[in-house]
Design an enzyme around this catalytic site. Structure first.
Site, PDB file in Angstrom:
ATOM      1  N   ALA A  63       0.838  -1.198   0.000  1.00  0.00           N
ATOM      2  CA  ALA A  63       0.000   0.000   0.000  1.00  0.00           C
ATOM      3  C   ALA A  63       0.873   1.248   0.000  1.00  0.00           C
ATOM      4  O   ALA A  63       2.052   1.205   0.344  1.00  0.00           O
ATOM      5  CB  ALA A  63      -0.923  -0.017   1.212  1.00  0.00           C
ATOM      6  N   GLU A 105      -1.122  -9.482  -3.441  1.00  0.00           N
ATOM      7  CA  GLU A 105      -2.527  -9.661  -3.804  1.00  0.00           C
ATOM      8  C   GLU A 105      -2.759  -9.310  -5.275  1.00  0.00           C
ATOM      9  O   GLU A 105      -3.558  -9.957  -5.962  1.00  0.00           O
ATOM     10  CB  GLU A 105      -3.416  -8.806  -2.896  1.00  0.00           C
ATOM     11  CG  GLU A 105      -3.480  -9.339  -1.460  1.00  0.00           C
ATOM     12  CD  GLU A 105      -4.334  -8.490  -0.560  1.00  0.00           C
ATOM     13  OE1 GLU A 105      -5.364  -9.002  -0.072  1.00  0.00           O
ATOM     14  OE2 GLU A 105      -3.995  -7.319  -0.348  1.00  0.00           O
TER      15      GLU A 105
END
Length: 697
Positions: A63, A105
């Protein structure tokens, strides 16, 4: 088209390239750019296969921390991944560097994954009090099975590419340095062989194999011990279990719901504060970024005991040769033997190879003379807390060491300026307070004297990073930051026991807060004699340090774990503290000698007196400029004293409780008990009056 994500075609391969320095983090521009590039690739009739690759030193590393705490803008990562996974053309992720968190992911949302041998993958969200929220808990177990997915997700540990290949996380590991060329070669093979779209969501063999498994209950039971007090690891297990009990889309919904619970947890706020604080402590107030840093290519260490040996290992571990000096050959041989034993134990556990054991031992040379320090770039003294001995040592070092050598003391309490006064080079003298065991504990509390040069300050901070420590630069006073606060807590813990509490009651309150051990168990681990010598040194210097029942333990050779008896007793081969009636009798006798009638003491009073006295002292440390920022104090306590990271450190925790609540209690105890430790900090009073917090400073 986003500037940070571009699309172009190389033959029949459509190439989606992320270029968002420094680590290609998944900020809004990257997320929206990925969708735009995917759609362009799908619309490109000449592109048969799509390749996702990143510029720079790494694949998507997670992130974007610059977005932490801000409202998330659409598109969110789960939606991006769903669209990638539902692509009508095969999408290949080419991984180099690290694919972490949302980065992994993203790769799992692709249909194939190829990695360089040096790459690493992982889902470290648990370390920030979160869980993977973009399908990681649902897709990873479909590749690895339940147990390995649980291990990776609940620990946040990384997996190297070769192991990722064995686990099925990646489909191929290739040699080479140019990830684009490696990815293109793999993609061309996919075109030539007509590889189909292969969605991770559709893989069912691992799910079927682990359905109804007891592994989830096993992990929860293990976490009760390993992750005591933590919130998100248990939510991680719940999320992974959903992959085995719910259809895929419902599993994703369950993951998002659990992710939201983690986001709302105070632990998430504490862990993210600790995450940012650890990175911020390296930026030293008033120290220019371009301050010269001295070369440290050889190190001398005085004292081959527990501390000296542990410090030596830190340098040998990173390839820096060490000269270890002792007074007697017997002590030197013993110290070198302990170092070898530590390395051998690491080898038995598979953490290092036998070859590395020998390489590291070869970097440590024993000596009985200070003359062997003449070429050392840095010398660290690690002997008893005795000012006279330390000044004698530094006078010798001043005579032997070359100009520009850094002279450091591992003192945990003593005045760096007084130590430096024994030399003609106070600008080169600094404190480097390692924590025991020094080869394990991450904190390095670097202490600036009044004349320590900026060059030396910058160098010891750089050295901390080089030897893989978290360095915090603090000012010079008794106990610096960590021990100054600890000794206030320790004195209050002693007073509480004197007044009627038991050592185990005090310790339980602290462990219930999240500490790995309480005040008295920690004394046993460090050695009762360590505190005893410090108190004796203070008495010798004229301070009025009252006698205590801990002194009686030291005089009876109850020194803690090393003698199998201290505040607690210990059984052979165990570190579990066991309450000892003999100590209860010593405490009772001490109370009679002091004329104290014991009373019932509540856990709340123990919590307030042990913790709020620390907060008040921390505020004074900030007032005096011993610590520049409250986050410096937080990091010292998280990495040096086991303060639970999920509470963010003592000063962050104080902000969460409310400084007005703490001030009211401090003023109450000052009225009831008196003493400088309860004299309310002027800074604490001002912050409350202004409606501000430590974090606002």
């Amino acid at each position: 088209m986003s500037e940070v994500v571009t699309y172009n075609r190389d033959g029949s391969v459509g190439v989606i390239t992320v270029n968002y320095p420094p680590v290609n983090a998944l900020g809004h521009a990257v997320r929206s750019g990925l969708l735009a590039a995917l759609n362009q690739g799908l619309a490109d009739a000449e592109a048969k296969v799509l390749l996702l690759v990143c510029e720079g030193r790494t694949f998507i590393a997670g992130a974007d921390i610059r977005e932490f705490g801000k409202p998330i803008q659409e598109p969110v990562l789960p939606e991006v991944m769903n669209q990638f996974e539902n692509s009508s053309k095969p999408v290949i992720a080419a991984i180099h560097g690290t694919a972490l968190g949302g980065g992994l992911e993203t790769a799992l949302g692709c249909h194939y994954r190829v990695a360089l041998g040096s790459a690493k993958v992982g889902l470290p969200e648990v370390k920030l009090g979160l869980l993977p929220g973009a399908g990681g808990t649902q897709r990873l177990p479909r590749l690895t099975g339940a147990r390995k997915a649980l291990e990776m997700i609940t620990t946040g540990d990384f997996v190297a590419a070769p192991q990722a290949l064995e686990l099925g996380i990646v489909d191929a590991v290739e040699a080479g340095d140019d990830i684009r060329e490696v990815g293109l070669a793999y993609a061309r093979k996919a075109v030539e062989e007509g590889w189909p779209v292969r969605r991770v969501r559709d893989l069912t063999d691992k799910v079927e194999a682990d359905k109804g498994s007891e592994v989830f209950d096993e992990f929860r039971a293990a976490l009760e011990k390993k992750a005591r007090g933590l919130f998100s690891p248990f939510k991680c297990v719940d999320a992974v279990e959903a992959a085995f009990t719910l259809p895929f889309d419902e599993g994703l919904q369950r993951e998002r719901a659990l992710f939201s619970e983690c986001m709302a947890s105070p632990q998430r706020a504490g862990l993210i504060h600790a995450f940012f604080a650890e990175r911020e402590v390296s930026k030293v107030k008033g120290l220019a970024k371009d301050t010269p840093v001295r070369d440290v290519n050889s190190v001398g260490i005085i004292g081959a005991g527990t501390m000296g040996g542990g410090i030596a290992m830190n340098f040998a571990n990173v390839g820096i040769p060490v000269t270890l000096v002792e007074v007697k050959q017997e002590a030197l041989d013993k110290g070198l033997g302990v170092i070898r034993k530590n390395y051998e134990n690491s080898a038995k556990k598979g953490r290092i190879s036998q070859q590395q054991v020998e390489e590291r031992m070869a970097l440590i040379t024993g000596s009985l003379t200070y003359d062997d320090f003449k070429d050392a770039d840095m010398v660290i003294e690690a002997v008893f807390e005795n000012m006279a001995i330390k000044k004698e040592i530094f006078a010798k070092l001043d005579a032997v060491c070359k100009p520009g050598a850094i002279l450091a003391s591992n003192t945990s309490t003593l005045d760096i300026d007084e130590i430096a006064s024994a030399t003609a080079r106070p600008q080169d003298v600094v404190g480097m307070h390692f924590f025991s065991p020094a080869n394990v504990m991450k904190l390095l509390e670097n202490v600036r004297g009044s004349q320590t040069s900026d060059e030396v300050k910058a160098t010891v901070m750089a050295v901390a990073k080089k030897i893989k420590k978290v360095g915090v630069l603090v000012g010079n006073c008794y106990g610096f930051v960590g021990n100054r606060m600890l000794h206030k807590r320790g004195a209050e813990a002693m007073a509480l026991v004197n007044e009627g509490a038991t050592p185990q009651q005090v310790d339980k309150v602290l462990t219930d807060l999240g500490y790995p051990m309480g005040q008295f168990a920690m004394s046993d681990l460090a050695g009762i004699d360590v505190g005893y010598r410090i108190r004796q040194e203070r008495r010798n210097s004229g301070e009025d340090v009252p006698l205590s029942w801990l002194d009686k333990l030291a005089e009876q050779d109850r020194l803690g774990q090393k003698t199998m008896a201290g505040v607690y007793r210990y059984e052979e081969g165990s570190r579990k503290p066991i309450p000892d009636p003999a100590v209860d009798a010593i405490i009772e006798e001490f109370r009679k000698e002091q004329g104290i009638t014991p009373r019932q003491i509540t856990d709340q009073e123990i919590l307030e007196r042990c913790m709020f006295v620390m907060i008040n002292e921390g505020a004074k440390i900030l007032e005096e400029g011993i610590a520049d920022r409250s986050l410096d104090i937080d990091i010292v306590w998280i990495y040096g004293y086991g303060f639970p990271a999920y509470r963010g450190g003592p000063m962050f925790w104080a902000d969460q409780i409310g400084l007005d609540t703490i001030l009211n209690a401090v003023e109450k105890y000052y009225d009831e008990l008196g003493g400088d430790q309860w004299q309310p900090s002027a800074l604490l009073k001002k912050l409350v009056a202004d409606g501000r917090s430590f974090g606002d400073l």
